[in-house]
Design an enzyme around this catalytic site. Structure first.
Site, PDB file in Angstrom:
ATOM      1  CB  CYS A  85       3.718  33.128  21.618  1.00  0.00           C
ATOM      2  SG  CYS A  85       5.130  33.769  22.508  1.00  0.00           S
ATOM      3  CG  HIS A 175       1.535  37.577  21.708  1.00  0.00           C
ATOM      4  ND1 HIS A 175       0.851  36.572  22.366  1.00  0.00           N
ATOM      5  CD2 HIS A 175       2.832  37.443  22.050  1.00  0.00           C
ATOM      6  CE1 HIS A 175       1.693  35.868  23.090  1.00  0.00           C
ATOM      7  NE2 HIS A 175       2.909  36.370  22.922  1.00  0.00           N
ATOM      8  CD  GLU A 177      -2.516  37.025  21.244  1.00  0.00           C
ATOM      9  OE1 GLU A 177      -2.062  36.943  20.089  1.00  0.00           O
ATOM     10  OE2 GLU A 177      -1.883  36.673  22.258  1.00  0.00           O
TER      11      GLU A 177
HETATM   12  N1  GLN Z   1       8.103  31.462  26.397  1.00  0.00           N
HETATM   13  C1  GLN Z   1       6.773  30.925  26.482  1.00  0.00           C
HETATM   14  C2  GLN Z   1       6.773  29.413  26.305  1.00  0.00           C
HETATM   15  O1  GLN Z   1       7.713  28.827  25.923  1.00  0.00           O
HETATM   16  C3  GLN Z   1       5.874  31.514  25.427  1.00  0.00           C
HETATM   17  C4  GLN Z   1       5.541  32.951  25.745  1.00  0.00           C
HETATM   18  C5  GLN Z   1       4.262  33.415  25.149  1.00  0.00           C
HETATM   19  O2  GLN Z   1       3.449  32.623  24.673  1.00  0.00           O
HETATM   20  N2  GLN Z   1       4.041  34.703  25.243  1.00  0.00           N
HETATM   21  O3  GLN Z   1       5.778  28.822  26.543  1.00  0.00           O
END
Ligand code: GLN
Length: 193
Positions: A85, A175, A177
């Site tokens: 992410c 995610h 995790e």
């Molecule tokens: N949108 C977030 C970012 O750009 C990432 C979101 C996340 O890691 N759950 O940092």
């Protein structure tokens, strides 16, 4: 013994520590899993995880603490890296604005490509090389807008890339995790020699 570092400036560090330890136990690998943040700890790690969180904040802290050089060296040495992410955003080479990113992978990301926090979702995802679907959790997730060079997209949602691999780096919009399935972590651990 191999040292797996969870980069711990900000984000879902504890969840990665717990799930990676579980994956290490299930594979029987002789490896430690610890939170890392200093230049020394980063350099001494054999594999590194960039957790989800807020890429703007993590990027600022990387620059403030002068950690970008050591991270780029880590990647240049071809040591395994996983970015989830916000971690995917940071490892990309292009993003929609001119924010600081590490530029380690041949891909362009779009932040929050699936909408805001309340548009978070779960999806049974088909991932190249995985047997059976994977229960992927997306929270303000980025997507891969384009990729080139040695970067291979391994999964897509609505035609947008959500997982990719380039040499020893894997990145995910979702995610791993947060779910009990440890196949993504095991896929990452397989990159360790
Ligand atoms: N949108 C977030 C970012 O750009 C990432 C979101 C996340 O890691 N759950 O940092």
């Amino acid at each position: 013994m191999k040292k797996i570092g969870i980069f711990s400036l900000q984000g879902s560090v504890t969840e990665h520590l717990v799930s990676m330890k579980k994956a290490v136990e299930s594979t029987g690998l002789n490896a430690s899993v610890d939170a890392v943040a200093s230049r020394k700890q980063l350099a001494e790690s054999d594999a590194l995880v960039f957790p989800g969180g807020e890429s703007t904040t993590i990027g600022r802290l990387i620059r403030m603490y002068g950690l970008d050089g050591v991270i780029k060296n880590f990647v240049a040495e071809n040591k395994p890296v996983m970015g989830t992410c916000a971690g995917m955003v940071l490892l990309a080479s292009k993003v929609e604005d001119n924010r600081f990113i590490l530029g380690c992978m041949d891909l362009e990301v779009e932040r929050n490509a699936f909408g805001r926090q309340r548009e978070s979702f779960e999806k049974d995802l088909s991932i190249k090389g995985f047997k059976g679907n994977y229960p992927a959790v997306f929270i303000r997730a980025p997507a891969i807008k384009s990729s080139w060079g040695r970067c291979e997209v391994l999964a897509k949602v609505d035609g947008l890339g959500v997982m990719a691999k380039q040499d020893n780096i894997i990145v995910l919009s979702f995610h791993p995790e947060l779910v009990s399935d440890t196949r993504v972590q095991c896929f990452f651990l397989d990159l360790l020699d």
